[in-house]
Design an enzyme around this catalytic site. Structure first.
Site, short mmCIF file in Angstrom:
data_model
loop_
_atom_site.label_atom_id
_atom_site.label_comp_id
_atom_site.label_asym_id
_atom_site.label_seq_id
_atom_site.Cartn_x
_atom_site.Cartn_y
_atom_site.Cartn_z
N LYS A 136 4.56 -7.44 -7.56
CA LYS A 136 3.24 -6.83 -7.75
C LYS A 136 2.83 -6.94 -9.23
CE LYS A 136 3.70 -5.68 -3.52
NZ LYS A 136 3.05 -5.24 -2.33
C1 LIG Z 1 3.56 -4.47 -1.10
C2 LIG Z 1 2.59 -3.77 -0.24
C3 LIG Z 1 2.92 -2.59 0.43
C4 LIG Z 1 4.29 -2.01 0.48
O1 LIG Z 1 4.91 -1.81 -0.74
P1 LIG Z 1 6.51 -1.74 -0.82
O2 LIG Z 1 6.76 -1.23 -2.20
O3 LIG Z 1 7.01 -3.12 -0.62
O4 LIG Z 1 6.99 -0.81 0.22
C5 LIG Z 1 1.92 -1.95 1.15
N1 LIG Z 1 0.69 -2.46 1.23
C6 LIG Z 1 0.34 -3.61 0.62
C7 LIG Z 1 -1.06 -4.10 0.73
C8 LIG Z 1 1.29 -4.32 -0.12
O5 LIG Z 1 0.93 -5.46 -0.70
#
Ligand SMILES: *Cc1c(COP(=O)(O)O)cnc(C)c1O
Length: 370
Positions: A185
């Protein structure tokens, strides 16, 4: 090989700053819900322009705990997009509610606000817009509709740390918002982490309780909760990364603009559009082609990594077969799932590498139109 993202380069570039922070955590003897989590929460709240930020174990838990803290559960419906990472809907199901999908907008790939109201029923409790690929959804329209129908809005801002909507940060507009610190991210750590933001004092308090076994006072439990905390080590690393974030996001935007400029005029490629009043922070640079399979093949042959986000919309997932949706129910999401693909983009992509990607994409579809 030109990689899609460059996490090793990213963490190498700040290793000298994070190693002393990691050592300090180890030396402190304070590993769970200590000063780094508190400071990260305070710094993130200031950065995002919200009253409260609460660190949790990951972005999926951020959604689950928020839904739970909002009292959403069995018998309730929550509206979201079928074109997102699975977790957006999974969290709704995890608390016992039912995800109701609304098709997406052609240009932004976010919830189509024109179709939102027709999905609302007397069971609807909340809307979860997702700021897909780093571009905020139509928050004003969504908030207006939510207000008219008495619904909560929980932003899934997992891909949008630092993105803006008419000058407001993504994650500061809804009743609550959820972020992920998964390594890829825009703001990520070297493991899992998540964050919930809200301006609602009581909601923040409930979430703080929920993440720690429903407890405010040690060994006294007021409700059934979770073990879902952000670790001190990750909070320490994220505090370093948060200070770099604006520079990193600016570099993503610069490289995205460079792609847009050099790939425009190529009729077989549809480039990402930044909608009015948005600051897109390009968690992913995704473009469309009617000949996607050929594009992916050519890129692979040239040693360029690419990826498909997302190959199967959520209403067609095996896990959601019981909802009874079929092919044709959400045609825009379905079409995009067959056309979109991501090419390398991160703050650590080198211009020489980007030039290779650009050349391969231009040649793949036979040079400029004019
Ligand atoms: C990455 C992501 C999640 C989940 O996050 P995690 O930290 O991997 O549990 C939820 N929604 C979206 C849109 C994402 O890109």
């Amino acid at each position: 090989m030109i990689e899609l993202v460059h996490l090793q380069r990213q963490f190498q570039s700040i290793k000298d700053e994070i190693i002393p922070q990691i050592e300090a955590v180890i030396d402190s003897g304070h590993y769970i819900l200590g000063p780094n989590v508190r400071l990260l929460e305070a710094e993130a709240a200031i950065y995002l322009g919200v009253k409260h930020a609460v660190g949790v174990a990951n972005g999926t838990d951020a959604l689950v705990l928020t839904l739970d803290a909002c009292g959403i559960g069995p018998g309730d419906e929550v509206i979201t997009t079928p074109f997102t990472f699975f977790a957006s809907a999974e969290a709704i199901s995890r608390v016992g509610a039912v995800p109701v999908f609304v098709d997406i907008d052609e240009q932004t790939y976010n919830l189509d606000v024109e179709r939102l109201e027709e999905a609302i029923t007397e069971r609807t409790k909340a809307i979860i817009p997702v700021h897909l690929f780093g571009q905020p959804a139509d928050m004003k329209e969504i908030m207006d509709i939510a207000k008219r129908h008495g619904l909560l809005v929980i932003e899934d801002a997992c891909q949008a740390f630092g993105a803006e909507y008419h000058g407001m940060r993504a994650g500061s507009i809804g009743h609550a918002a959820c972020f992920s610190f998964f390594p890829t991210k825009n703001l990520g750590t070297v493991g899992d982490g998540g964050l919930i933001t809200t301006n609602d004092d009581q909601l923040a308090e409930r979430i703080r309780q929920l993440r720690h076994h429903g407890s405010k006072k040690k060994y006294y439990h007021e409700r059934i909760g979770y073990n879902s905390r952000l670790d001190e080590l990750h909070a320490a690393i994220l505090r370093v990364c948060l200070r770099k974030l604006d520079g990193w996001n600016a570099e993503r935007r610069r490289l995205a603009a460079r792609y847009n400029e050099r790939l425009s005029g190529h009729s077989h490629l549809h480039l990402p559009q930044e909608a009015k009043g948005r600051k897109h922070i390009y968690h992913l640079y995704c473009l469309e082609s009617a000949k996607r399979d050929e594009m992916l093949r050519v890129l692979q042959q040239a040693g360029v990594q690419s990826a498909v986000y997302y190959p199967l919309p959520l209403h067609l997932q095996e896990a959601y077969r019981h909802l009874g949706s079929q092919w044709g129910d959400y045609p825009v999401a379905e079409q995009k799932s067959q056309r979109l693909f991501a090419v390398p983009l991160s703050p650590f992509l080198k211009e020489e590498e980007q030039d290779v990607v650009i050349r391969v994409l231009r040649e793949a579809e036979g040079g400029p139109e004019h």
